[in-house]
Design a protein around this motif. Structure first.
Motif, PDB file in Angstrom:
ATOM      1  N   LYS A 204       3.589  -7.482  -8.575  1.00 35.25           N
ATOM      2  CA  LYS A 204       4.366  -6.920  -9.684  1.00 35.25           C
ATOM      3  C   LYS A 204       4.116  -5.429  -9.869  1.00 35.25           C
ATOM      4  O   LYS A 204       4.880  -4.763 -10.578  1.00 35.25           O
ATOM      5  CB  LYS A 204       4.086  -7.681 -10.978  1.00 35.25           C
ATOM      6  CG  LYS A 204       4.734  -9.063 -11.002  1.00 35.25           C
ATOM      7  CD  LYS A 204       4.637  -9.700 -12.365  1.00 35.25           C
ATOM      8  CE  LYS A 204       5.388 -11.028 -12.389  1.00 35.25           C
ATOM      9  NZ  LYS A 204       5.337 -11.676 -13.718  1.00 35.25           N
ATOM     10  N   ALA A 205       3.068  -4.911  -9.236  1.00 33.44           N
ATOM     11  CA  ALA A 205       2.781  -3.485  -9.340  1.00 33.44           C
ATOM     12  C   ALA A 205       3.660  -2.638  -8.431  1.00 33.44           C
ATOM     13  O   ALA A 205       3.745  -1.423  -8.622  1.00 33.44           O
ATOM     14  CB  ALA A 205       1.304  -3.226  -9.021  1.00 33.44           C
TER      15      ALA A 205
ATOM     16  N   ARG B 204      -0.020   5.231   2.454  1.00 30.97           N
ATOM     17  CA  ARG B 204      -0.277   4.777   3.817  1.00 30.97           C
ATOM     18  C   ARG B 204      -0.371   3.265   3.895  1.00 30.97           C
ATOM     19  O   ARG B 204      -0.717   2.594   2.917  1.00 30.97           O
ATOM     20  CB  ARG B 204      -1.561   5.407   4.358  1.00 30.97           C
ATOM     21  CG  ARG B 204      -2.831   5.030   3.618  1.00 30.97           C
ATOM     22  CD  ARG B 204      -3.995   5.892   4.097  1.00 30.97           C
ATOM     23  NE  ARG B 204      -5.219   5.629   3.352  1.00 30.97           N
ATOM     24  CZ  ARG B 204      -6.176   4.811   3.776  1.00 30.97           C
ATOM     25  NH1 ARG B 204      -6.032   4.173   4.931  1.00 30.97           N
ATOM     26  NH2 ARG B 204      -7.264   4.633   3.050  1.00 30.97           N
ATOM     27  N   VAL B 205      -0.089   2.742   5.076  1.00 32.39           N
ATOM     28  CA  VAL B 205      -0.231   1.310   5.338  1.00 32.39           C
ATOM     29  C   VAL B 205      -1.703   1.011   5.603  1.00 32.39           C
ATOM     30  O   VAL B 205      -2.447   1.852   6.119  1.00 32.39           O
ATOM     31  CB  VAL B 205       0.646   0.900   6.533  1.00 32.39           C
ATOM     32  CG1 VAL B 205       0.485  -0.589   6.843  1.00 32.39           C
ATOM     33  CG2 VAL B 205       2.109   1.212   6.243  1.00 32.39           C
ATOM     34  N   MET B 206      -2.128  -0.194   5.244  1.00 32.29           N
ATOM     35  CA  MET B 206      -3.495  -0.665   5.481  1.00 32.29           C
ATOM     36  C   MET B 206      -4.518   0.158   4.701  1.00 32.29           C
ATOM     37  O   MET B 206      -5.585   0.503   5.204  1.00 32.29           O
ATOM     38  CB  MET B 206      -3.829  -0.671   6.975  1.00 32.29           C
ATOM     39  CG  MET B 206      -2.984  -1.617   7.796  1.00 32.29           C
ATOM     40  SD  MET B 206      -3.172  -3.370   7.356  1.00 32.29           S
ATOM     41  CE  MET B 206      -4.830  -3.697   7.971  1.00 32.29           C
ATOM     42  N   GLY B 207      -4.194   0.477   3.465  1.00 31.05           N
ATOM     43  CA  GLY B 207      -5.144   1.158   2.596  1.00 31.05           C
ATOM     44  C   GLY B 207      -6.048   0.170   1.876  1.00 31.05           C
ATOM     45  O   GLY B 207      -6.025  -1.034   2.139  1.00 31.05           O
ATOM     46  N   PRO B 208      -6.849   0.651   0.933  1.00 28.91           N
ATOM     47  CA  PRO B 208      -7.751  -0.236   0.184  1.00 28.91           C
ATOM     48  C   PRO B 208      -7.026  -1.378  -0.531  1.00 28.91           C
ATOM     49  O   PRO B 208      -7.567  -2.485  -0.642  1.00 28.91           O
ATOM     50  CB  PRO B 208      -8.425   0.714  -0.813  1.00 28.91           C
ATOM     51  CG  PRO B 208      -8.373   2.050  -0.152  1.00 28.91           C
ATOM     52  CD  PRO B 208      -7.075   2.074   0.614  1.00 28.91           C
ATOM     53  N   SER B 209      -5.830  -1.130  -1.033  1.00 34.34           N
ATOM     54  CA  SER B 209      -5.100  -2.204  -1.719  1.00 34.34           C
ATOM     55  C   SER B 209      -4.721  -3.321  -0.751  1.00 34.34           C
ATOM     56  O   SER B 209      -4.651  -4.488  -1.142  1.00 34.34           O
ATOM     57  CB  SER B 209      -3.851  -1.641  -2.411  1.00 34.34           C
ATOM     58  OG  SER B 209      -2.958  -1.080  -1.479  1.00 34.34           O
ATOM     59  N   THR B 210      -4.486  -2.972   0.510  1.00 36.74           N
ATOM     60  CA  THR B 210      -4.198  -3.986   1.530  1.00 36.74           C
ATOM     61  C   THR B 210      -5.396  -4.903   1.709  1.00 36.74           C
ATOM     62  O   THR B 210      -5.272  -6.132   1.766  1.00 36.74           O
ATOM     63  CB  THR B 210      -3.853  -3.326   2.874  1.00 36.74           C
ATOM     64  OG1 THR B 210      -2.876  -2.317   2.671  1.00 36.74           O
ATOM     65  CG2 THR B 210      -3.349  -4.343   3.879  1.00 36.74           C
TER      66      THR B 210
ATOM     67  N   SER C 129       0.812  -1.215   0.000  1.00 37.84           N
ATOM     68  CA  SER C 129       0.000   0.000   0.000  1.00 37.84           C
ATOM     69  C   SER C 129       0.844   1.262   0.000  1.00 37.84           C
ATOM     70  O   SER C 129       0.416   2.299  -0.521  1.00 37.84           O
ATOM     71  CB  SER C 129      -0.948   0.012   1.203  1.00 37.84           C
ATOM     72  OG  SER C 129      -0.216  -0.004   2.409  1.00 37.84           O
ATOM     73  N   VAL C 130       2.043   1.199   0.561  1.00 43.63           N
ATOM     74  CA  VAL C 130       2.923   2.381   0.572  1.00 43.63           C
ATOM     75  C   VAL C 130       3.216   2.832  -0.855  1.00 43.63           C
ATOM     76  O   VAL C 130       3.339   4.035  -1.133  1.00 43.63           O
ATOM     77  CB  VAL C 130       4.221   2.065   1.329  1.00 43.63           C
ATOM     78  CG1 VAL C 130       5.230   3.193   1.182  1.00 43.63           C
ATOM     79  CG2 VAL C 130       3.929   1.799   2.803  1.00 43.63           C
ATOM     80  N   TYR C 131       3.291   1.890  -1.765  1.00 41.46           N
ATOM     81  CA  TYR C 131       3.622   2.188  -3.157  1.00 41.46           C
ATOM     82  C   TYR C 131       2.382   2.348  -4.038  1.00 41.46           C
ATOM     83  O   TYR C 131       2.435   3.036  -5.053  1.00 41.46           O
ATOM     84  CB  TYR C 131       4.513   1.076  -3.719  1.00 41.46           C
ATOM     85  CG  TYR C 131       5.732   0.831  -2.868  1.00 41.46           C
ATOM     86  CD1 TYR C 131       6.901   1.563  -3.043  1.00 41.46           C
ATOM     87  CD2 TYR C 131       5.704  -0.120  -1.844  1.00 41.46           C
ATOM     88  CE1 TYR C 131       8.010   1.347  -2.241  1.00 41.46           C
ATOM     89  CE2 TYR C 131       6.816  -0.346  -1.038  1.00 41.46           C
ATOM     90  CZ  TYR C 131       7.952   0.394  -1.233  1.00 41.46           C
ATOM     91  OH  TYR C 131       9.047   0.193  -0.432  1.00 41.46           O
ATOM     92  N   LEU C 132       1.275   1.711  -3.651  1.00 36.00           N
ATOM     93  CA  LEU C 132       0.093   1.692  -4.498  1.00 36.00           C
ATOM     94  C   LEU C 132      -0.930   2.757  -4.143  1.00 36.00           C
ATOM     95  O   LEU C 132      -1.749   3.122  -4.993  1.00 36.00           O
ATOM     96  CB  LEU C 132      -0.573   0.306  -4.426  1.00 36.00           C
ATOM     97  CG  LEU C 132       0.275  -0.867  -4.921  1.00 36.00           C
ATOM     98  CD1 LEU C 132      -0.483  -2.173  -4.748  1.00 36.00           C
ATOM     99  CD2 LEU C 132       0.684  -0.667  -6.373  1.00 36.00           C
ATOM    100  N   GLU C 133      -0.927   3.237  -2.898  1.00 37.01           N
ATOM    101  CA  GLU C 133      -1.890   4.252  -2.482  1.00 37.01           C
ATOM    102  C   GLU C 133      -1.312   5.642  -2.725  1.00 37.01           C
ATOM    103  O   GLU C 133      -0.120   5.878  -2.473  1.00 37.01           O
ATOM    104  CB  GLU C 133      -2.230   4.099  -0.999  1.00 37.01           C
ATOM    105  CG  GLU C 133      -2.686   2.711  -0.595  1.00 37.01           C
ATOM    106  CD  GLU C 133      -4.052   2.349  -1.131  1.00 37.01           C
ATOM    107  OE1 GLU C 133      -4.786   3.258  -1.568  1.00 37.01           O
ATOM    108  OE2 GLU C 133      -4.387   1.147  -1.133  1.00 37.01           O
ATOM    109  N   SER C 134      -2.137   6.543  -3.165  1.00 38.87           N
ATOM    110  CA  SER C 134      -1.650   7.892  -3.474  1.00 38.87           C
ATOM    111  C   SER C 134      -1.074   8.584  -2.245  1.00 38.87           C
ATOM    112  O   SER C 134      -0.126   9.346  -2.331  1.00 38.87           O
ATOM    113  CB  SER C 134      -2.773   8.737  -4.074  1.00 38.87           C
ATOM    114  OG  SER C 134      -3.869   8.829  -3.171  1.00 38.87           O
ATOM    115  N   GLU C 135      -1.630   8.288  -1.070  1.00 39.04           N
ATOM    116  CA  GLU C 135      -1.121   8.898   0.158  1.00 39.04           C
ATOM    117  C   GLU C 135      -0.021   8.073   0.804  1.00 39.04           C
ATOM    118  O   GLU C 135       0.531   8.453   1.833  1.00 39.04           O
ATOM    119  CB  GLU C 135      -2.265   9.128   1.152  1.00 39.04           C
ATOM    120  CG  GLU C 135      -2.962   7.867   1.613  1.00 39.04           C
ATOM    121  CD  GLU C 135      -4.100   7.437   0.694  1.00 39.04           C
ATOM    122  OE1 GLU C 135      -5.056   6.810   1.202  1.00 39.04           O
ATOM    123  OE2 GLU C 135      -4.027   7.721  -0.512  1.00 39.04           O
TER     124      GLU C 135
END
Length: 206
Positions: free
Chosen positions: A171-172, A98-104, A90-96
């Motif tokens: 891979k993202a 943050r840890v434990m975001g929607p991607s998590t 999520s640190v890399y995939l979320e715009s902000e």
């Protein structure tokens, strides 16, 4: 990876993803042996990846320098202060960032949809690099196991799930994570994991 046939490559991918996951977990004395085994498995299929695995095996910590390796592991991936190489998707995939975001939550949902969940003694978020790499290994194994039962439908589901999970998750962000490791460590073992990690990802066509 040279084209020696999908059935030949997949068991090596199981070992490769699982070994790479172990390398980004808390260092243990078993890492050198696991990497050496991976060298043998990769040697005929992907000679360059085998060479990189051999370099990582040579740099893997033994009992004498295990404490130093664990200090570097904590500095890079655990904290308690700022992390040079956060191991969370999520640190890399979320715009902000943050840890434990929607991607998590999406990663965990994908685990659960396929009948998997985090072990009780795994105390990291679902998008931790160790969890995602182990899930990739499990999906390859599940495809192989389904084919041994002549269950083409289950094998196809596992193959499709791996492609989807790879694209949406590991891979993202894994390459950017490796870049952070590369930029922030002088430790020979962790530095050796950067090209090895990239080579292993290149072996998987999902």
């Amino acid at each position: 990876m040279t084209d020696t046939g999908k059935n030949d490559a997949r068991p090596v991918l199981v070992e490769a993803f699982s070994t790479l996951a172990a390398c980004f977990d808390i260092p243990t004395p078993e890492l050198a042996a696991r990497l050496s085994s991976l060298v043998e498995s990769l040697s005929s299929l992907a000679p360059e990846a085998a060479r990189l695995a051999a370099r990582a095996a040579g740099a893997a910590p033994d009992e004498a320098d295990m404490a130093e390796a664990r200090i570097e592991y904590s500095r890079l991936f655990v904290g308690p202060f700022s992390l040079p190489a956060p191991p969370f998707g999520s640190v890399y995939l979320e715009s902000e960032g943050r840890v434990m975001g929607p991607s998590t939550m999406d990663a965990r949902r994908m685990y659960q949809e396929l009948g998997m969940d985090l072990a009780d003694d795994f105390h990291n978020p679902p998008d931790h690099v160790v969890a995602e790499l182990e899930f990739m290994a499990w999906l390859v194994y599940r495809e192989i196991e389904a084919e041994t039962r002549n269950d083409a439908e289950a094998a196809a589901r596992a193959r499709e799930a791996r492609a989807l999970f790879a694209a949406r998750h590991v891979k993202a962000w894994f390459d950017e994570f490796l870049t952070r490791v590369e930029q922030n460590t002088d430790h020979p073992f962790y530095a050796s994991l950067v090209p090895l990690g990239r080579a292993i990802m290149m072996t998987d066509a999902s």
